[in-house]
Structures are given as structure tokens and as C-alpha cells.
Design a protein around this motif. Structure first.
Motif, PDB file in Angstrom:
ATOM      1  N   ARG A  40     -14.816 -24.241  24.715  1.00  0.00           N
ATOM      2  CA  ARG A  40     -13.738 -24.864  23.959  1.00  0.00           C
ATOM      3  C   ARG A  40     -13.796 -26.382  24.028  1.00  0.00           C
ATOM      4  N   LEU A  41     -14.238 -26.915  25.158  1.00  0.00           N
ATOM      5  CA  LEU A  41     -14.423 -28.362  25.245  1.00  0.00           C
ATOM      6  C   LEU A  41     -15.522 -28.829  24.299  1.00  0.00           C
ATOM      7  N   GLN A  42     -16.584 -28.056  24.197  1.00  0.00           N
ATOM      8  CA  GLN A  42     -17.661 -28.416  23.280  1.00  0.00           C
ATOM      9  C   GLN A  42     -17.169 -28.399  21.834  1.00  0.00           C
ATOM     10  N   ASN A  43     -16.314 -27.434  21.469  1.00  0.00           N
ATOM     11  CA  ASN A  43     -15.729 -27.405  20.136  1.00  0.00           C
ATOM     12  C   ASN A  43     -14.809 -28.603  19.914  1.00  0.00           C
ATOM     13  N   LEU A  44     -14.066 -28.980  20.935  1.00  0.00           N
ATOM     14  CA  LEU A  44     -13.189 -30.138  20.849  1.00  0.00           C
ATOM     15  C   LEU A  44     -13.986 -31.417  20.684  1.00  0.00           C
ATOM     16  N   LEU A  45     -15.137 -31.503  21.380  1.00  0.00           N
ATOM     17  CA  LEU A  45     -15.997 -32.684  21.269  1.00  0.00           C
ATOM     18  C   LEU A  45     -16.529 -32.841  19.850  1.00  0.00           C
ATOM     19  N   ALA A  46     -16.835 -31.736  19.196  1.00  0.00           N
ATOM     20  CA  ALA A  46     -17.363 -31.797  17.831  1.00  0.00           C
ATOM     21  C   ALA A  46     -16.333 -32.349  16.859  1.00  0.00           C
ATOM     22  N   GLN A  47     -15.045 -32.277  17.182  1.00  0.00           N
ATOM     23  CA  GLN A  47     -13.989 -32.750  16.289  1.00  0.00           C
ATOM     24  C   GLN A  47     -13.482 -34.135  16.664  1.00  0.00           C
ATOM     25  N   ALA A  48     -13.960 -34.706  17.786  1.00  0.00           N
ATOM     26  CA  ALA A  48     -13.498 -36.024  18.214  1.00  0.00           C
ATOM     27  C   ALA A  48     -13.968 -37.084  17.225  1.00  0.00           C
ATOM     28  N   GLU A  49     -13.125 -38.116  16.983  1.00  0.00           N
ATOM     29  CA  GLU A  49     -13.416 -39.124  15.976  1.00  0.00           C
ATOM     30  C   GLU A  49     -13.563 -40.526  16.546  1.00  0.00           C
ATOM     31  N   ASN A  50     -13.146 -40.794  17.765  1.00  0.00           N
ATOM     32  CA  ASN A  50     -13.304 -42.131  18.330  1.00  0.00           C
ATOM     33  C   ASN A  50     -13.970 -42.043  19.694  1.00  0.00           C
ATOM     34  N   MET A  51     -14.510 -43.180  20.135  1.00  0.00           N
ATOM     35  CA  MET A  51     -15.316 -43.220  21.353  1.00  0.00           C
ATOM     36  C   MET A  51     -14.502 -42.875  22.599  1.00  0.00           C
ATOM     37  N   GLU A  52     -13.252 -43.286  22.663  1.00  0.00           N
ATOM     38  CA  GLU A  52     -12.427 -43.002  23.840  1.00  0.00           C
ATOM     39  C   GLU A  52     -12.237 -41.502  24.025  1.00  0.00           C
ATOM     40  N   ASP A  53     -11.988 -40.807  22.911  1.00  0.00           N
ATOM     41  CA  ASP A  53     -11.832 -39.359  22.994  1.00  0.00           C
ATOM     42  C   ASP A  53     -13.129 -38.687  23.410  1.00  0.00           C
ATOM     43  N   ILE A  54     -14.242 -39.181  22.851  1.00  0.00           N
ATOM     44  CA  ILE A  54     -15.548 -38.595  23.162  1.00  0.00           C
ATOM     45  C   ILE A  54     -15.866 -38.742  24.650  1.00  0.00           C
ATOM     46  N   ILE A  55     -15.600 -39.935  25.213  1.00  0.00           N
ATOM     47  CA  ILE A  55     -15.889 -40.173  26.633  1.00  0.00           C
ATOM     48  C   ILE A  55     -15.034 -39.272  27.520  1.00  0.00           C
ATOM     49  N   THR A  56     -13.776 -39.136  27.183  1.00  0.00           N
ATOM     50  CA  THR A  56     -12.880 -38.291  27.972  1.00  0.00           C
ATOM     51  C   THR A  56     -13.333 -36.842  27.968  1.00  0.00           C
ATOM     52  N   ILE A  57     -13.677 -36.344  26.779  1.00  0.00           N
ATOM     53  CA  ILE A  57     -14.094 -34.938  26.678  1.00  0.00           C
ATOM     54  C   ILE A  57     -15.429 -34.715  27.368  1.00  0.00           C
ATOM     55  N   GLU A  58     -16.375 -35.661  27.215  1.00  0.00           N
ATOM     56  CA  GLU A  58     -17.687 -35.513  27.865  1.00  0.00           C
ATOM     57  C   GLU A  58     -17.550 -35.505  29.380  1.00  0.00           C
ATOM     58  N   SER A  59     -16.604 -36.293  29.911  1.00  0.00           N
ATOM     59  CA  SER A  59     -16.362 -36.279  31.362  1.00  0.00           C
ATOM     60  C   SER A  59     -15.848 -34.915  31.809  1.00  0.00           C
ATOM     61  N   ALA A  60     -14.942 -34.326  31.027  1.00  0.00           N
ATOM     62  CA  ALA A  60     -14.431 -32.992  31.352  1.00  0.00           C
ATOM     63  C   ALA A  60     -15.533 -31.950  31.257  1.00  0.00           C
ATOM     64  N   ILE A  61     -16.417 -32.104  30.277  1.00  0.00           N
ATOM     65  CA  ILE A  61     -17.546 -31.171  30.139  1.00  0.00           C
ATOM     66  C   ILE A  61     -18.467 -31.266  31.345  1.00  0.00           C
ATOM     67  N   SER A  62     -18.739 -32.488  31.797  1.00  0.00           N
ATOM     68  CA  SER A  62     -19.615 -32.671  32.962  1.00  0.00           C
ATOM     69  C   SER A  62     -19.029 -32.016  34.207  1.00  0.00           C
ATOM     70  N   ASP A  63     -17.724 -32.204  34.436  1.00  0.00           N
ATOM     71  CA  ASP A  63     -17.067 -31.586  35.592  1.00  0.00           C
ATOM     72  C   ASP A  63     -17.112 -30.055  35.491  1.00  0.00           C
ATOM     73  N   THR A  64     -16.926 -29.547  34.301  1.00  0.00           N
ATOM     74  CA  THR A  64     -16.948 -28.089  34.110  1.00  0.00           C
ATOM     75  C   THR A  64     -18.334 -27.524  34.362  1.00  0.00           C
ATOM     76  N   GLU A  65     -19.366 -28.213  33.907  1.00  0.00           N
ATOM     77  CA  GLU A  65     -20.736 -27.748  34.134  1.00  0.00           C
ATOM     78  C   GLU A  65     -21.079 -27.737  35.619  1.00  0.00           C
ATOM     79  N   LEU A  66     -20.618 -28.753  36.344  1.00  0.00           N
ATOM     80  CA  LEU A  66     -20.847 -28.776  37.793  1.00  0.00           C
ATOM     81  C   LEU A  66     -20.156 -27.596  38.475  1.00  0.00           C
ATOM     82  N   GLU A  67     -18.944 -27.284  38.049  1.00  0.00           N
ATOM     83  CA  GLU A  67     -18.217 -26.155  38.628  1.00  0.00           C
ATOM     84  C   GLU A  67     -18.923 -24.839  38.304  1.00  0.00           C
ATOM     85  N   ILE A  68     -19.457 -24.728  37.094  1.00  0.00           N
ATOM     86  CA  ILE A  68     -20.199 -23.517  36.717  1.00  0.00           C
ATOM     87  C   ILE A  68     -21.437 -23.360  37.596  1.00  0.00           C
TER      88      ILE A  68
END
Length: 310
Positions: A177-205
Motif C-alpha cells: 500500500r505504501l508503494q501504491n501511495l508513492l505512485a500517486q505522490a506529486e511533490n518531493m516532500e511527500d515522496i521522501i516521507t513515503i520512501e522513508s516509510a517504505i525503507s523502514d518497512t522493508e527492514l522490518e520484513i
């Protein structure tokens, strides 16, 4: 739409900070909530977030109830044993042990043979055998060698295992769902925030995947710590005494064997130090001869003294 999306990310950040004090599962649900709202193309609001969160909790509860019966039937058990055995034929016992491990489909995780100069060898082994061959392996070792000590333990890790499995499924859903949210992000601040959450999630996985892999290795293969000792004579091989007479006889017999064993050990120790014994004997003989000659001269001198007086 942009203002709604920015408000959504702000809410996501605030909920993430709050969930950091409450546990990883709450953070996972918060992020998944934001992703689900974006997928539906609706603006995030307190009512829509609460409805989605309640639905998500209900789904998780239903999955937990459905898997409860499966957990009881598929208990995850870790079997461990420690054995101390002895033998009068070390090479034969070691070879038979390796053959047994191979036949049962196991392997040696660690193996070491020691010889500390006493003439008798000892081996320390860590054996991994399939869980269903755990008891047959212990029984067979008891026929190959003389067992002096044996301890068995079992640990049920079902709760921890299935909890990690459930968390892993949640994190994978969150990542999607984070990856789907990243595909819809339109500005750099949103992209950075979502990518950080994705990185944390991948580490937990990765962490949860490693935990489950470790559990699987311990559950599928039992662990046996085996100590093999070479001895001159096996210990405690007689039948246990039941009457007073038999106990007295066993005590005398054991005492005699201990005395004979001590004499044999002394003889072996003297055999190892025969060079030093020979040197000590030679030194003692030389010292005795010198002392004897000195006393002889003293006696001769004492016997001649009266003849020299006027």
C-alpha cells in the motif's frame, strides 16, 4: 486534492510518532490506512480513517481466530538433548556415530576430538537430526556407547512463531500500500516521507523473515550436544543393588575396582615419568655412596686416634 493529500501525510507522520510509543503493529495499521485512502481516491478525514481502521482491526481479528485451530494442530517444537557417553573403542564408536547421523539424514554442526596427553581421547559433537528422528537417534546412541548422562528438553515456540508470521504478513500488506501511495505522490516532500516509510518497512520484513528462517531451522532439526569419552573400563555397568547383602557386595567390589584402578593409574604415571625416575635413582645412589664413604673415613679416623696419644 493537493491540500488533502498533504493533510493526509501530516496525519500519517503524527500517527507514526504516536504509534512509536505504542508498538510496531499500530504504526503498520496507521500507514496502511493512509495507503488505502489514497487508493480509493478520497480525501482523508477523521471519519474515513476511523472506519478503515475498525475494518482493518476486524479483519486481523478474524484472521487470528481462523488460525487459532491451525496453531494447535501445528505446534512448533524445538527439541534439544545433551548426552555424555563413554567407550573402550573410540575409533569404532566415532565411526558408528557418523554412520548413524548419515543414515538418519542429519549432519554434524560441530565436531572436535581432543587428546590431552593422558592417552585417552575425547570427542565433542553438535549433531543436528530431523525432528522426527530425535528419539530414535538418542536410543541408538545408547546402544553404540555407554551412556553416563542424558538430558532432554523441548520448547514450544508456536506463539512466537505465528506472531512473527502474522507480523510479516501485515508488513507485506503495508509495503504494497505504501508503494501504491508513492505512485500517486506529486511533490518531493511527500515522496521522501513515503520512501522513508517504505525503507523502514522493508527492514522490518527482512528482520521477521530472518526470525522465521531461524525458527524453521531449529524446529525442523533437533540439536544434540554429544560428549564421547574414551576409557579403560566402563563405569557403573553393574545392575543396581536391591538388598543389604548385594549393596555390601557391590560396595566391596567397587572399592576393589577403585583400588586396582588407582594402582594402574599410578603405574601408567610412573611409566610416563620413567626418565625422571631413572635420574632420581641415579642421583640417590650417588649421594648414598658419597655419604657411605664419608662415614667410613670418619670411623677409620676415630679408630686411629687412641694409637697416636702418648
Amino acid at each position: 486534492m493537493k491540500r488533502g493529500f498533504a493533510w493526509l501525510l501530516t496525519l500519517l507522520a503524527l500517527l507514526g510518532l504516536l504509534s512509536g510509543c505504542g508498538g510496531g503493529d499500530t504504526a503498520a495499521a496507521d500507514t496502511a490506512t493512509s495507503a488505502d485512502t489514497a487508493d480509493n481516491g478520497t480525501a482523508a478525514s477523521g471519519g474515513s480513517y476511523g472506519a478503515w481502521a475498525e475494518t482493518e482491526v476486524a479483519e486481523d481479528s478474524g484472521q487470528a481466530e481462523d488460525g487459532a485451530s491451525d496453531r494447535l494442530e501445528n505446534a512448533k517444537m524445538i527439541y534439544t538433548a545433551r548426552m555424555e557417553v563413554e567407550t573402550t573403542a573410540f575409533d569404532t564408536a566415532a565411526a558408528d556415530l557418523r554412520t548413524l547421523v548419515e543414515i538418519l539424514g542429519g549432519y554434524f554442526e560441530q565436531a572436535a576430538v581432543h587428546n590431552y596427553g593422558s592417552g585417552y581421547r575425547s570427542g565433542d559433537y553438535t549433531v543436528r537430526v530431523p525432528a522426527d528422528q530425535f528419539q530414535p537417534f538418542l536410543d541408538r546412541v545408547g546402544t553404540l556407547c555407554h551412556v553416563t548422562y542424558q538430558e532432554q528438553t523441548s520448547e514450544n515456540v508456536s506463539e512466537a512463531y505465528y506472531d512473527a508470521e502474522s507480523r510479516l504478513a501485515t508488513q507485506r500488506t503495508k509495503l504494497e500500500r505504501l508503494q501504491n501511495l508513492l505512485a500517486q505522490a506529486e511533490n518531493m516532500e511527500d515522496i521522501i516521507t513515503i520512501e522513508s516509510a517504505i525503507s523502514d518497512t522493508e527492514l522490518e520484513i527482512e528482520r521477521l523473515t530472518g526470525t522465521l528462517r531461524q525458527y524453521d531451522a531449529l524446529v525442523d532439526y533437533a540439536t544434540v550436544h554429544l560428549s564421547l569419552q574414551e576409557v579403560y573400563q566402563l563405569s557403573n555397568v553393574e545392575e543396581p543393588a536391591t538388598s543389604f547383602a548385594s549393596r555390601m557386595g557391590a560396595a566391596f567390589a567397587s572399592g576393589w575396582r577403585g583400588f586396582v584402578g588407582a594402582l594402574e593409574s599410578l603405574a601408567v604415571a610412573l611409566a610416563y615419568g620413567w626418565v625422571w625416575l631413572l635420574l632420581l635413582a641415579a642421583a640417590g645412589t650417588a649421594a648414598g655412596r658419597i655419604l657411605w664413604k664419608r662415614r667410613r673415613r670418619e670411623r677409620q679416623a676415630a679408630s686411629k686416634e687412641p694409637e697416636n696419644k702418648p
